[in-house]
Design an enzyme around this catalytic site. Sequence first.
Site, PDB file in Angstrom:
ATOM      1  N   ASP A 110       0.781  -1.224  -0.251  1.00  0.00           N
ATOM      2  CA  ASP A 110       0.077  -0.017   0.048  1.00  0.00           C
ATOM      3  C   ASP A 110       0.653   1.192  -0.161  1.00  0.00           C
ATOM      4  OD1 ASP A 110      -2.065  -1.876   0.271  1.00  0.00           O
ATOM      5  OD2 ASP A 110      -3.043  -0.876   2.088  1.00  0.00           O
ATOM      6  N   ASP A 111       0.296   2.497  -0.218  1.00  0.00           N
ATOM      7  CA  ASP A 111       0.502   3.677  -0.207  1.00  0.00           C
ATOM      8  C   ASP A 111       1.753   4.286  -1.220  1.00  0.00           C
ATOM      9  OD1 ASP A 111      -0.915   3.586   1.844  1.00  0.00           O
ATOM     10  OD2 ASP A 111       0.385   4.146   3.536  1.00  0.00           O
ATOM     11  N   HIS A 159      -6.164   2.945  -3.984  1.00  0.00           N
ATOM     12  CA  HIS A 159      -6.029   3.499  -2.550  1.00  0.00           C
ATOM     13  C   HIS A 159      -6.510   4.764  -1.946  1.00  0.00           C
ATOM     14  CE1 HIS A 159      -5.013   2.250   1.611  1.00  0.00           C
ATOM     15  NE2 HIS A 159      -3.698   2.789   1.675  1.00  0.00           N
ATOM     16  N   HIS A 200      -4.773   9.434   0.745  1.00  0.00           N
ATOM     17  CA  HIS A 200      -5.165   8.663   1.802  1.00  0.00           C
ATOM     18  C   HIS A 200      -5.666   9.183   3.018  1.00  0.00           C
ATOM     19  CE1 HIS A 200      -3.479   5.826   4.900  1.00  0.00           C
ATOM     20  NE2 HIS A 200      -3.140   5.177   3.790  1.00  0.00           N
ATOM     21  N   HIS A 238       3.879  -2.103   3.231  1.00  0.00           N
ATOM     22  CA  HIS A 238       3.828  -0.874   2.534  1.00  0.00           C
ATOM     23  C   HIS A 238       5.067  -0.571   1.713  1.00  0.00           C
ATOM     24  CE1 HIS A 238       0.852  -0.420   5.829  1.00  0.00           C
ATOM     25  NE2 HIS A 238       0.346   0.617   4.977  1.00  0.00           N
TER      26      HIS A 238
HETATM   27 ZN    ZN Z   1      -2.597   3.178   3.284  1.00  0.00          ZN
END
Ligand code: ZN
Length: 507
Positions: free
Chosen positions: A333-334, A384, A388, A475
């Site tokens: 993620d991210d 995603h 955020h 991540h």
């Molecule tokens: Zn995230």
Amino acid sequence: MKKTFRNRRFKLIDVLLTTIIVFLAMTAIVLIFTKGSSGSHLKSAISQSSDKDAVVVDKSDSKYEGIKIITETSNDPLGKYAIQYPQSKNEEFNNHVSTYIHQAKKNYLQAIRNVEIENNKRKSELNISYETHVDKKGNYSFVLMNNEYLQGQKRLSEIESFHLNSKSGEQLDIQTVFKEDTTTLQKITDRVREKIQHSEKLSEGLILDKMQIRTEPEWKNFENFAISEKFMFFYFESGSLKDVKAGPQIAMIPIGDMNDLLKPEYQVVSASPTSGDEDNQSDTSKKEDSTGEKDLESEADNVNGKEEQESGNEKSPTQAEKTGEKKIALTFDDGPDPKSTIQILETLKKYNAKATFFMLGSRVEYYQDAAKAVKASGHEIGNHSWNHPDLSKMPLAKALEEINRTTDIIQKVTGEKPTVFRPPYGAYTDQLSKQRIPPIVLWNVDTLDWKYRDSTKLLEEVKKSTKDGSTILMHDIHQSTADGLDNVMAYLKSQGYKFVTVSELHK
Ligand code: ZN
């Protein structure tokens, strides 16, 4: 205190020791008292939980000579932080850095205290990490990135750079690397502005009028910089709190283009590298890979420079592999990130594994090459959100905009729409889930890699809870995750797992 006294002068030492012990004890008593009384009217989150959540400080060698990495972490659930910064042999430099760190911590803890405890359900976190750039003379630029989240919302994203002359050990600043000439500052300004104007992403991020103000010809506007072998980096705050998630903007200028302004010892002799595309990741400098620190420049290296390593690991399969049908989905993620994501792609390739990358639209826009590389490696790309945020806390229309904007940029950059969606923090409303958005996919194994930032800890967490059908959350923006992945993959492979995308796992 080391026991280096071997003679018999115990008397004097005894007296000294006793004095010190008494002094320490008194200090401790005073400290306990102060804490107790200050927290009495305002039930401070810090004093409440300070007993069970001790602060951990670690000092380890970096791969850079004379530089140690200090890591401070606190697991206080209401005031978490993970801080990393360099320490050199120069006291003045160290004081300079620790003053900054101290102030950042103070501001953060103060902000938490100001929040009513009833509302303090969402996570707050202070995260300071840094990257190291080394110029051709071996001088260091340390770029500290300070990200502060208050109750799950990003409150601050700031850059602070520190510099060391590797030979003299002296600190450097922007004025010490440039020639003392009355026209120098204006010329730097002109070149940085030109760079920004010619870069769509930069000029968007630093929306024109703000860009003008932030690049006014004053030294303080350029004091956050770094020098590597081939580039000069200038860092600019991203501006409004709304844009904070996107982080500071970076203008990268080939050193060759600054040669005439730099003092001779910082100039490059060879021909300047081509400035590359807007992301400036086309540079193929042969800079060594760094552990624990990011390096914007080596993306191209990571993509093209490494030899295929598959053969080395295709040894005879284990029993589990022959018989097992165990499947797991690795998710990242991210990202994307020009350094760590690319390193992760290499590792996945080595194990012939497919994974799913849940990307932030803002980062896809900024790091297009990295997003493309993920696609080109055959992995699944998920949405995603753009920035955020906590989507469950915003109006439906805004939440949808976060998702749709991200879908659009992913399609524009990679040529395909994201197939799945993962809301930040796993938070969404029923209403949102009924909209026309990609299928929502959460996770069931959390590696907590964002918290530990420790490449060895990653495997521990995976070992603890991975089983057949697990969806593992990691991540790809953390170097520690990229560094720890190989061990994780080796372990999972030895356990007979097959690595699939989330869509395949949920088929
Ligand atoms: Zn995230």
